[in-house]
Design a protein around this motif. Structure first.
Motif, PDB file in Angstrom:
ATOM      1  N   MET A 181     -60.538   1.009 -35.008  1.00  0.00           N
ATOM      2  CA  MET A 181     -60.064   1.481 -33.707  1.00  0.00           C
ATOM      3  C   MET A 181     -58.660   0.971 -33.452  1.00  0.00           C
ATOM      4  O   MET A 181     -58.366  -0.190 -33.689  1.00  0.00           O
ATOM      5  CB  MET A 181     -60.982   0.989 -32.597  1.00  0.00           C
ATOM      6  CG  MET A 181     -62.077   1.976 -32.282  1.00  0.00           C
ATOM      7  SD  MET A 181     -63.011   1.420 -30.851  1.00  0.00           S
ATOM      8  CE  MET A 181     -61.760   0.541 -29.946  1.00  0.00           C
ATOM      9  N   SER A 221     -56.060  -0.148 -30.945  1.00  0.00           N
ATOM     10  CA  SER A 221     -55.982  -0.593 -29.559  1.00  0.00           C
ATOM     11  C   SER A 221     -54.569  -0.996 -29.189  1.00  0.00           C
ATOM     12  O   SER A 221     -54.090  -2.026 -29.620  1.00  0.00           O
ATOM     13  CB  SER A 221     -56.914  -1.784 -29.326  1.00  0.00           C
ATOM     14  OG  SER A 221     -58.237  -1.352 -29.325  1.00  0.00           O
ATOM     15  N   THR A 238     -69.475   8.254 -25.459  1.00  0.00           N
ATOM     16  CA  THR A 238     -69.011   6.926 -25.858  1.00  0.00           C
ATOM     17  C   THR A 238     -67.592   6.617 -25.407  1.00  0.00           C
ATOM     18  O   THR A 238     -67.150   5.493 -25.478  1.00  0.00           O
ATOM     19  CB  THR A 238     -69.011   6.807 -27.389  1.00  0.00           C
ATOM     20  OG1 THR A 238     -68.157   7.825 -27.915  1.00  0.00           O
ATOM     21  CG2 THR A 238     -70.420   6.998 -27.933  1.00  0.00           C
ATOM     22  N   ILE A 268     -65.145   7.445 -27.019  1.00  0.00           N
ATOM     23  CA  ILE A 268     -64.382   7.179 -28.234  1.00  0.00           C
ATOM     24  C   ILE A 268     -63.942   8.516 -28.829  1.00  0.00           C
ATOM     25  O   ILE A 268     -64.738   9.444 -28.942  1.00  0.00           O
ATOM     26  CB  ILE A 268     -65.215   6.419 -29.284  1.00  0.00           C
ATOM     27  CG1 ILE A 268     -65.667   5.073 -28.713  1.00  0.00           C
ATOM     28  CG2 ILE A 268     -64.416   6.194 -30.553  1.00  0.00           C
ATOM     29  CD1 ILE A 268     -66.571   4.292 -29.652  1.00  0.00           C
ATOM     30  N   TYR A 305     -60.270   5.497 -22.653  1.00  0.00           N
ATOM     31  CA  TYR A 305     -60.893   5.925 -23.895  1.00  0.00           C
ATOM     32  C   TYR A 305     -60.408   5.059 -25.059  1.00  0.00           C
ATOM     33  O   TYR A 305     -59.439   4.319 -24.928  1.00  0.00           O
ATOM     34  CB  TYR A 305     -60.570   7.394 -24.187  1.00  0.00           C
ATOM     35  CG  TYR A 305     -61.501   8.351 -23.480  1.00  0.00           C
ATOM     36  CD1 TYR A 305     -62.447   9.073 -24.192  1.00  0.00           C
ATOM     37  CD2 TYR A 305     -61.439   8.518 -22.105  1.00  0.00           C
ATOM     38  CE1 TYR A 305     -63.302   9.953 -23.545  1.00  0.00           C
ATOM     39  CE2 TYR A 305     -62.293   9.388 -21.448  1.00  0.00           C
ATOM     40  CZ  TYR A 305     -63.224  10.108 -22.178  1.00  0.00           C
ATOM     41  OH  TYR A 305     -64.080  10.972 -21.551  1.00  0.00           O
ATOM     42  N   HIS A 306     -61.093   5.192 -26.162  1.00  0.00           N
ATOM     43  CA  HIS A 306     -60.688   4.475 -27.359  1.00  0.00           C
ATOM     44  C   HIS A 306     -60.393   5.480 -28.459  1.00  0.00           C
ATOM     45  O   HIS A 306     -60.956   6.562 -28.492  1.00  0.00           O
ATOM     46  CB  HIS A 306     -61.787   3.521 -27.803  1.00  0.00           C
ATOM     47  CG  HIS A 306     -62.104   2.490 -26.777  1.00  0.00           C
ATOM     48  ND1 HIS A 306     -61.419   1.304 -26.667  1.00  0.00           N
ATOM     49  CD2 HIS A 306     -63.017   2.476 -25.781  1.00  0.00           C
ATOM     50  CE1 HIS A 306     -61.902   0.605 -25.657  1.00  0.00           C
ATOM     51  NE2 HIS A 306     -62.871   1.290 -25.091  1.00  0.00           N
ATOM     52  N   MET A 308     -60.224   6.114 -32.504  1.00  0.00           N
ATOM     53  CA  MET A 308     -60.527   5.667 -33.850  1.00  0.00           C
ATOM     54  C   MET A 308     -59.673   6.407 -34.851  1.00  0.00           C
ATOM     55  O   MET A 308     -59.506   7.611 -34.775  1.00  0.00           O
ATOM     56  CB  MET A 308     -61.999   5.919 -34.173  1.00  0.00           C
ATOM     57  CG  MET A 308     -62.872   4.732 -33.866  1.00  0.00           C
ATOM     58  SD  MET A 308     -64.544   5.027 -34.424  1.00  0.00           S
ATOM     59  CE  MET A 308     -64.264   6.075 -35.827  1.00  0.00           C
ATOM     60  N   ILE A 343     -68.583   9.441 -31.622  1.00  0.00           N
ATOM     61  CA  ILE A 343     -67.373   9.938 -30.983  1.00  0.00           C
ATOM     62  C   ILE A 343     -67.634  11.154 -30.097  1.00  0.00           C
ATOM     63  O   ILE A 343     -68.509  11.964 -30.353  1.00  0.00           O
ATOM     64  CB  ILE A 343     -66.316  10.315 -32.034  1.00  0.00           C
ATOM     65  CG1 ILE A 343     -66.872  11.395 -32.935  1.00  0.00           C
ATOM     66  CG2 ILE A 343     -65.910   9.096 -32.818  1.00  0.00           C
ATOM     67  CD1 ILE A 343     -65.878  11.892 -33.907  1.00  0.00           C
TER      68      ILE A 343
END
Lengths: 392, 392
Positions: free
Chosen positions: A96, A98, B59, B61, B93-94, B96, B117
DNA sequence: TTGAAAGCGCTAACAG
DNA sequence: CTGTTAGCGCTTTCAA
């Protein structure tokens, strides 16, 4: 979403058996196992990472904390990320990204509190980085690309600055140079605690000393203009300098301009090398500059590997790896001029037969950048991206 | 890890009440709510994303599929990623990073099967990209940086090639040029289906036609050597060309060498511009090249925003946004020579007073790269990175 | 307005 | 060797 239960039903067994069969957690009769596997395949079963993570406390997700793309955020930094992501993928992990905001520690606290990640990969590590203390205390596994002043028992992959400087010095010494100047970043270009800036400077000085080469340090430039001025000042004060290593791409642009303005030619009048810059960048210059290319992608890979290694072995003996830059010899390296005092014309003077010729008769080569030629005196053979092993 | 139950216990309420209070899912008495919030704060409670995701099926993500760093993987591509990660972070949000292997569709199937995701962001989209079909069919929300040949109802953020070409043409036309040549990537440098290569070529031709400018296309180069050759050929065949746009950094290096070899000066004898290249790269050249800088980071941001927008609204009307490149005028733009036929010396001839002078009297500027000057004829005002809004 | 209970999909004891 | 059971931490009915 087909679940374990679906597979269990179809294979006529209990969910736990399916789980065991698919994970090898406990012995399952061969016959049952194949039946389960067939059922799983037929249903296109994919384990749900969330459910698995919820109980196992392990998500196989790693976080790469990367700094806001401030001033000097280039190809190099980004290659950490791609290298890391690749290595993670190969090992069945996810990475991930960040972005770091103004308060890295708060960010980390939040991130690790989510229960989403198994470990953290730090980059742009400063000599006194506060993040390491937090992570250590919080018991979050992490590794670094770069290292703090006193890494102690933390895991890191970093550039081998000593070896890199030694290679650079050996290269110019092998060409016959007796004096080497080093033009560094200014100390505030990055953080004043930016490791590479400080370590490279120190190691160049040390390597030169050991090689018996005259070293001129204390020069800084972050822009073309500063690079130009720094070079002019350098030549005024130390006309005996015949080789120059530059940290900053932009500064190098200025240096080249100043060199041309004096009517000097490269490499005849000056050997110029770029330090910690990618060969792709060095290729943009005329002549193509000799470069000490950082092993960025490999550092990213190593960082991830050592992190995962720690995660999987449970053993937290630190992995610490140093990888030297790769010396890529360009067209800017040559023996020193016989009489340094009488180089070229002078600023504003007859500029004829200088840059025009230089670019004119320059032989254009294709992509043969991987030639690793280290100075004869260096004594170590050509080196390529070495192992990928995590090795302690 | 402090959980909801801990908070509930401390606040003397039921877990469901805590959940409701913290998420605003249902009305909670003000007094109870503050009590809960205080308890949560005191315990440093962080919701577990896995547990939440397991039940809510969301999620927060996102996955960014990025291609293996093949040949032309530069700053531009990486800025998509940083822009995307930032935008994601800002919206809770994240992101990946998923490196793409040899079989993108398989990769996608795997990735989306994980339940990890919520959506996918595609980059390096080809004109006939197979991934879009899969994602559409699988019902996985996605958006693209770049677009397919016929985007239909997919969401994307892409470069506004038409506008970019128009700006470039207007720029040179405004300077008085009547003929413009365009040196493209070779069609196989990237995928033969690589959108930018194809669209840029087409749009330059169209824009030139509309502006009544003579256009010379069909030129390709991916390396310095090819760039040099292409330029020499161009000048042989079309000595009337006074302005040249180049897609590839490396090709530009070769062009500059060829220009110098002819004893030509830039911009006096030729106006040169770099297309789809970052200003940071253009700055490496001498003279500093005029650039059409792609809005990479913004495209990444937009891609994420439209994806999240779709995720949150549930509404799948596509967002489609085109953003033009930013014209950054460097020192390589000027009016055409009065008599194109009599430019400079010739190869190998008297190189005096050329590049040497050029760099010699070049005025070094600091960082003032953001000057937006569009050609007079263009008629549209200076433009900066415009909005961040997702706007339909 | 709040609490109790069910269950998301999975793993990991524990029995059989 | 395999099935049953009990959760992981959370959201979400459904009652009270």
């Amino acid at each position: 979403m087909t679940s374990l239960r679906d597979v269990a039903k179809r294979a006529q067994v209990a969910v736990s058996t399916v789980s065991a069969a698919l994970n090898g957690t406990r012995p399952v009769a061969a016959e049952t196992k194949t039946r389960i596997e067939r059922a799983a395949a037929e249903l296109g079963y994919r384990p749900n990472l969330l459910a698995r993570g919820l109980v196992s406390k392990r998500t196989r997700i790693l976080a790469l904390l990367f700094p806001a793309p401030h001033s000097g955020f280039g190809l190099t930094e980004m290659q950490f990320a791609t290298g890391a992501a690749e290595a993670a993928g190969e090992l069945g992990y996810h990475l991930m990204l960040s972005p770091e905001n103004t308060d890295p520690v708060k960010e980390l606290r939040y991130l690790t509190g989510l229960g989403l990640i198994d470990g953290v990969l730090l980059m742009e590590v400063r000599l006194d980085d506060e993040r390491t203390a937090f992570l250590t205390e919080a018991g979050v596994p992490f590794s670094m690309i770069g290292r703090t002043r006193d890494p102690g028992s933390t895991s890191y992959a970093d550039i081998d600055f000593a070896r890199t400087a030694q290679d650079a010095v050996a290269h110019v010494a092998g060409l016959g140079h007796r004096t080497l100047a080093f033009l560094n970043h200014s100390s505030n270009a990055y953080s004043p605690q930016y490791g590479p800036t400080i370590r490279t400077g120190e190691e160049f000085a040390a390597a030169a000393r050991r090689a018996g080469i005259d070293y001129v340090g204390g020069l800084h430039a972050d822009s073309a203009q500063e690079g130009r001025r720094a070079f002019d000042r350098l030549v005024d004060e130390r006309p005996d300098v015949t080789a120059l290593a530059v940290m900053n791409d932009h500064a190098a642009v200025g240096v080249l301009a100043a060199v041309a303005a004096r009517g000097w030619r490269i490499p005849q009048d000056l050997t110029l090398m770029l330090v910690l810059s990618s060969a792709r960048v060095a290729e943009m210059f005329h002549p193509r500059l000799t470069t000490l290319e950082p092993p960025s992608s490999e550092l990213g890979r190593l960082g991830v590997r050592m992190l995962i290694d720690r995660l999987q072995s449970g053993d937290d003996t630190p992995h610490q790896r140093l990888v030297p830059c790769r010396l890529v010899v360009g067209d800017s390296s040559g023996p020193p001029p016989a009489t340094p005092g009488e180089r070229g014309g002078r600023a504003g003077g007859p500029a004829g037969a200088t840059a025009g010729d230089r670019t004119g008769d320059r032989d254009e080569r294709t992509g043969d950048l991987a030639r690793d030629r280290t100075g004869d005196r260096a004594g170590h053979p050509a080196r390529d991206r070495t192992g990928d092993e995590t090795g302690a």
